[in-house]
Design a protein around this motif. Structure first.
Motif, PDB file in Angstrom:
ATOM      1  N   ILE A 109       0.851  -1.203   0.000  1.00 30.72           N
ATOM      2  CA  ILE A 109       0.000   0.000   0.000  1.00 30.72           C
ATOM      3  C   ILE A 109       0.886   1.253   0.000  1.00 30.72           C
ATOM      4  CG2 ILE A 109      -1.665   1.345   1.366  1.00 30.72           C
ATOM      5  CD1 ILE A 109      -2.756  -1.354   2.418  1.00 30.72           C
ATOM      6  N   ALA A 110       1.914   1.218   0.827  1.00 30.39           N
ATOM      7  CA  ALA A 110       2.814   2.377   0.900  1.00 30.39           C
ATOM      8  C   ALA A 110       3.468   2.626  -0.462  1.00 30.39           C
ATOM      9  CB  ALA A 110       3.871   2.154   1.981  1.00 30.39           C
ATOM     10  N   ASP A 111       3.955   1.562  -1.087  1.00 35.09           N
ATOM     11  CA  ASP A 111       4.605   1.671  -2.397  1.00 35.09           C
ATOM     12  C   ASP A 111       3.638   2.157  -3.471  1.00 35.09           C
ATOM     13  OD1 ASP A 111       7.278   1.044  -2.478  1.00 35.09           O
ATOM     14  OD2 ASP A 111       6.952  -1.119  -2.592  1.00 35.09           O
ATOM     15  N   ALA A 112       2.483   1.520  -3.519  1.00 37.59           N
ATOM     16  CA  ALA A 112       1.577   1.728  -4.661  1.00 37.59           C
ATOM     17  C   ALA A 112       0.747   3.004  -4.534  1.00 37.59           C
ATOM     18  CB  ALA A 112       0.654   0.519  -4.814  1.00 37.59           C
ATOM     19  N   TYR A 113       0.396   3.395  -3.306  1.00 38.19           N
ATOM     20  CA  TYR A 113      -0.550   4.503  -3.154  1.00 38.19           C
ATOM     21  C   TYR A 113      -0.040   5.654  -2.283  1.00 38.19           C
ATOM     22  CZ  TYR A 113      -3.320   0.384  -4.428  1.00 38.19           C
ATOM     23  OH  TYR A 113      -3.766  -0.766  -5.026  1.00 38.19           O
ATOM     24  N   ALA A 114       0.617   5.324  -1.170  1.00 35.20           N
ATOM     25  CA  ALA A 114       0.966   6.389  -0.215  1.00 35.20           C
ATOM     26  C   ALA A 114       2.115   7.266  -0.723  1.00 35.20           C
ATOM     27  CB  ALA A 114       1.301   5.790   1.152  1.00 35.20           C
ATOM     28  N   TYR A 115       3.119   6.648  -1.326  1.00 36.14           N
ATOM     29  CA  TYR A 115       4.289   7.434  -1.745  1.00 36.14           C
ATOM     30  C   TYR A 115       3.873   8.555  -2.701  1.00 36.14           C
ATOM     31  CZ  TYR A 115       8.793   8.504  -3.947  1.00 36.14           C
ATOM     32  OH  TYR A 115       9.901   9.149  -4.439  1.00 36.14           O
ATOM     33  N   ARG A 116       3.115   8.217  -3.716  1.00 35.44           N
ATOM     34  CA  ARG A 116       2.706   9.224  -4.712  1.00 35.44           C
ATOM     35  C   ARG A 116       1.822  10.307  -4.081  1.00 35.44           C
ATOM     36  NH1 ARG A 116       5.548  10.496  -8.741  1.00 35.44           N
ATOM     37  NH2 ARG A 116       6.991   8.791  -8.700  1.00 35.44           N
ATOM     38  N   SER A 117       0.841   9.905  -3.288  1.00 42.00           N
ATOM     39  CA  SER A 117      -0.120  10.896  -2.795  1.00 42.00           C
ATOM     40  C   SER A 117       0.442  11.693  -1.609  1.00 42.00           C
ATOM     41  CB  SER A 117      -1.451  10.232  -2.422  1.00 42.00           C
ATOM     42  OG  SER A 117      -1.255   9.233  -1.436  1.00 42.00           O
ATOM     43  N   LEU A 118       0.977  11.012  -0.594  1.00 39.66           N
ATOM     44  CA  LEU A 118       1.442  11.732   0.597  1.00 39.66           C
ATOM     45  C   LEU A 118       2.677  12.586   0.289  1.00 39.66           C
ATOM     46  CD1 LEU A 118      -0.446   9.630   1.941  1.00 39.66           C
ATOM     47  CD2 LEU A 118       1.222   9.389   3.753  1.00 39.66           C
ATOM     48  N   VAL A 119       3.608  11.995  -0.462  1.00 37.94           N
ATOM     49  CA  VAL A 119       4.893  12.679  -0.653  1.00 37.94           C
ATOM     50  C   VAL A 119       4.856  13.604  -1.870  1.00 37.94           C
ATOM     51  CG1 VAL A 119       7.376  12.361  -0.995  1.00 37.94           C
ATOM     52  CG2 VAL A 119       6.107  10.785   0.488  1.00 37.94           C
ATOM     53  N   TRP A 120       4.560  13.061  -3.050  1.00 37.47           N
ATOM     54  CA  TRP A 120       4.629  13.891  -4.262  1.00 37.47           C
ATOM     55  C   TRP A 120       3.392  14.772  -4.406  1.00 37.47           C
ATOM     56  CZ3 TRP A 120       8.743  14.970  -7.099  1.00 37.47           C
ATOM     57  CH2 TRP A 120       9.865  14.148  -6.932  1.00 37.47           C
ATOM     58  N   GLY A 121       2.222  14.193  -4.181  1.00 38.27           N
ATOM     59  CA  GLY A 121       0.983  14.953  -4.400  1.00 38.27           C
ATOM     60  C   GLY A 121       0.805  16.067  -3.394  1.00 38.27           C
ATOM     61  N   ILE A 122       1.207  15.839  -2.149  1.00 41.62           N
ATOM     62  CA  ILE A 122       0.913  16.820  -1.100  1.00 41.62           C
ATOM     63  C   ILE A 122       2.186  17.507  -0.580  1.00 41.62           C
ATOM     64  CG2 ILE A 122      -0.131  17.131   1.200  1.00 41.62           C
ATOM     65  CD1 ILE A 122      -2.129  14.858   0.237  1.00 41.62           C
ATOM     66  N   TYR A 123       3.143  16.751  -0.048  1.00 46.19           N
ATOM     67  CA  TYR A 123       4.336  17.399   0.532  1.00 46.19           C
ATOM     68  C   TYR A 123       5.123  18.193  -0.522  1.00 46.19           C
ATOM     69  CZ  TYR A 123       9.168  18.007   1.738  1.00 46.19           C
ATOM     70  OH  TYR A 123      10.412  18.565   1.892  1.00 46.19           O
ATOM     71  N   VAL A 124       5.447  17.569  -1.621  1.00 44.99           N
ATOM     72  CA  VAL A 124       6.309  18.251  -2.606  1.00 44.99           C
ATOM     73  C   VAL A 124       5.615  19.517  -3.111  1.00 44.99           C
ATOM     74  CG1 VAL A 124       7.363  18.064  -4.905  1.00 44.99           C
ATOM     75  CG2 VAL A 124       7.609  16.188  -3.269  1.00 44.99           C
ATOM     76  N   GLU A 125       4.324  19.409  -3.401  1.00 40.80           N
ATOM     77  CA  GLU A 125       3.616  20.591  -3.916  1.00 40.80           C
ATOM     78  C   GLU A 125       3.461  21.677  -2.854  1.00 40.80           C
ATOM     79  OE1 GLU A 125       2.935  21.431  -6.884  1.00 40.80           O
ATOM     80  OE2 GLU A 125       3.594  19.523  -7.734  1.00 40.80           O
ATOM     81  N   ARG A 126       3.064  21.287  -1.653  1.00 38.43           N
ATOM     82  CA  ARG A 126       2.749  22.298  -0.625  1.00 38.43           C
ATOM     83  C   ARG A 126       3.997  22.877   0.040  1.00 38.43           C
ATOM     84  NH1 ARG A 126      -0.707  24.900  -1.094  1.00 38.43           N
ATOM     85  NH2 ARG A 126      -2.599  23.742  -0.577  1.00 38.43           N
ATOM     86  N   VAL A 127       5.048  22.077   0.182  1.00 35.98           N
ATOM     87  CA  VAL A 127       6.215  22.522   0.964  1.00 35.98           C
ATOM     88  C   VAL A 127       7.434  22.788   0.074  1.00 35.98           C
ATOM     89  CG1 VAL A 127       7.782  21.923   2.878  1.00 35.98           C
ATOM     90  CG2 VAL A 127       5.362  21.230   2.961  1.00 35.98           C
ATOM     91  N   GLU A 128       7.767  21.833  -0.791  1.00 39.12           N
ATOM     92  CA  GLU A 128       9.029  21.977  -1.556  1.00 39.12           C
ATOM     93  C   GLU A 128       8.932  22.999  -2.669  1.00 39.12           C
ATOM     94  OE1 GLU A 128      11.329  18.815  -3.079  1.00 39.12           O
ATOM     95  OE2 GLU A 128      11.838  18.133  -1.083  1.00 39.12           O
ATOM     96  N   ARG A 129       7.851  22.935  -3.424  1.00 39.29           N
ATOM     97  CA  ARG A 129       7.730  23.878  -4.549  1.00 39.29           C
ATOM     98  C   ARG A 129       7.806  25.325  -4.058  1.00 39.29           C
ATOM     99  NH1 ARG A 129       9.302  20.291  -7.188  1.00 39.29           N
ATOM    100  NH2 ARG A 129       8.038  18.854  -8.401  1.00 39.29           N
ATOM    101  N   PRO A 130       7.019  25.719  -3.049  1.00 39.90           N
ATOM    102  CA  PRO A 130       7.121  27.097  -2.551  1.00 39.90           C
ATOM    103  C   PRO A 130       8.521  27.413  -2.008  1.00 39.90           C
ATOM    104  CG  PRO A 130       5.077  26.111  -1.805  1.00 39.90           C
ATOM    105  CD  PRO A 130       5.871  25.005  -2.437  1.00 39.90           C
ATOM    106  N   ALA A 187       3.219  19.280   5.640  1.00 36.32           N
ATOM    107  CA  ALA A 187       2.170  20.056   4.962  1.00 36.32           C
ATOM    108  C   ALA A 187       0.993  20.208   5.924  1.00 36.32           C
ATOM    109  CB  ALA A 187       1.724  19.330   3.700  1.00 36.32           C
ATOM    110  N   PRO A 188       0.392  21.407   6.012  1.00 37.92           N
ATOM    111  CA  PRO A 188      -0.747  21.585   6.927  1.00 37.92           C
ATOM    112  C   PRO A 188      -1.866  20.577   6.663  1.00 37.92           C
ATOM    113  CG  PRO A 188      -0.106  23.690   5.924  1.00 37.92           C
ATOM    114  CD  PRO A 188       0.761  22.647   5.317  1.00 37.92           C
ATOM    115  N   GLU A 189      -2.120  20.279   5.384  1.00 39.52           N
ATOM    116  CA  GLU A 189      -3.173  19.292   5.048  1.00 39.52           C
ATOM    117  C   GLU A 189      -2.829  17.926   5.634  1.00 39.52           C
ATOM    118  OE1 GLU A 189      -1.681  21.264   2.888  1.00 39.52           O
ATOM    119  OE2 GLU A 189      -3.114  22.108   1.457  1.00 39.52           O
TER     120      GLU A 189
END
Ligand SMILES: N[C@@H](CCC(=O)N[C@@H](CS)C(=O)NCC(=O)O)C(=O)O
Length: 219
Positions: A109-130, A187-189
């Motif tokens: 589950i972590a490999d297939a779903y969590a990595y993309r959504s928690l890390v790339w979809g939310i953390y990278v966009e909300r924290v790293e990009r800014p 990320a606050p979310e």
């Protein structure tokens, strides 16, 4: 650390960068087993591309790659199972058949779903990009939130009343999710969503306090 430290030549080498979720999972496994290792820097995101020669270690150009003596290995799930079985120290896979199946299920589950959504979809966009001076992609964050919620709900259900995700003792499942959640909660979310899942939030407090987490924290 082990009472009898490994000779430098026996010390496993991990190729990658400390900021990588998957490199951290491998380093967490080594730290929990009490095994010293060498981190050999590889920057797969370098402007010039994947460093020459690295594809011989990992043909897909991902980090980590791993070396122990004359044995080389890539793919984190294979590496951490090897580490668990090759070294002394507390077992990181449940002995009980069904708990072991749960542990493997959580890894998937972590490999297939969590990595993309928690890390790339939310953390990278909300924290790293800014932090890089770029605007967050709000549509990408919004699209990742439902999958992140499904991941947290599933992890919470699978954990049930256990202290650790796959039973009464720490396992690879905990290491996988912890490396991802540590970014997600920046990320606050992420923080707000985790707080909605009480058991998982309590698990995260326990997990975040482990010395292995401090020892592998990216700068
Ligand atoms: N399936 C690989 C995934 C490893 C992975 O995705 N690593 C990321 C860093 S956390 C990476 O190397 N990304 C480089 C890229 O996507 O080009 C494993 O389990 O080791």
């Amino acid at each position: 650390m082990t009472a009898d430290p490994l000779a430098a030549s026996d010390r496993p080498r991990v190729f990658g960068a400390a900021y990588s979720v998957y490199v951290r999972i491998v380093r967490l496994a080594l730290a929990e087993k009490g095994v010293e290792h060498e981190l050999v820097p590889v920057d797969v995101f370098a402007a010039e591309g994947v460093p020459p020669g690295y594809l011989d270690r990992q043909p897909f150009g991902r980090i980590p790659a791993f070396e122990h003596g004359d044995f080389t290995l890539y793919e984190t799930a294979a590496i951490v199972r090897y580490i668990d079985e090759a070294f002394d120290g507390p077992p990181l896979q449940p002995v009980d058949l069904r708990q072991r199946a749960r542990c493997n299920q959580i890894l998937s589950i972590a490999d297939a779903y969590a990595y993309r959504s928690l890390v790339w979809g939310i953390y990278v966009e909300r924290v790293e990009r800014p932090a890089e001076g770029r605007a967050a992609d709000e549509a990408r964050i919004a699209a990742a939130l439902p999958c992140a919620r499904t991941c947290l709900a599933a992890m919470s259900d699978l954990m049930g009343g256990n202290v650790w995700l796959a039973g009464a003792t720490l396992s690879l499942a905990d290491l996988y999710l912890a490396a991802m959640v540590d970014y997600f909660v920046q990320a606050p979310e992420g923080r707000a969503m985790l707080a909605e899942y009480g058991r998982l939030a309590a698990w995260w407090s326990r997990m975040a306090a482990r010395p292995s987490m401090a020892a592998t924290r990216p700068d």
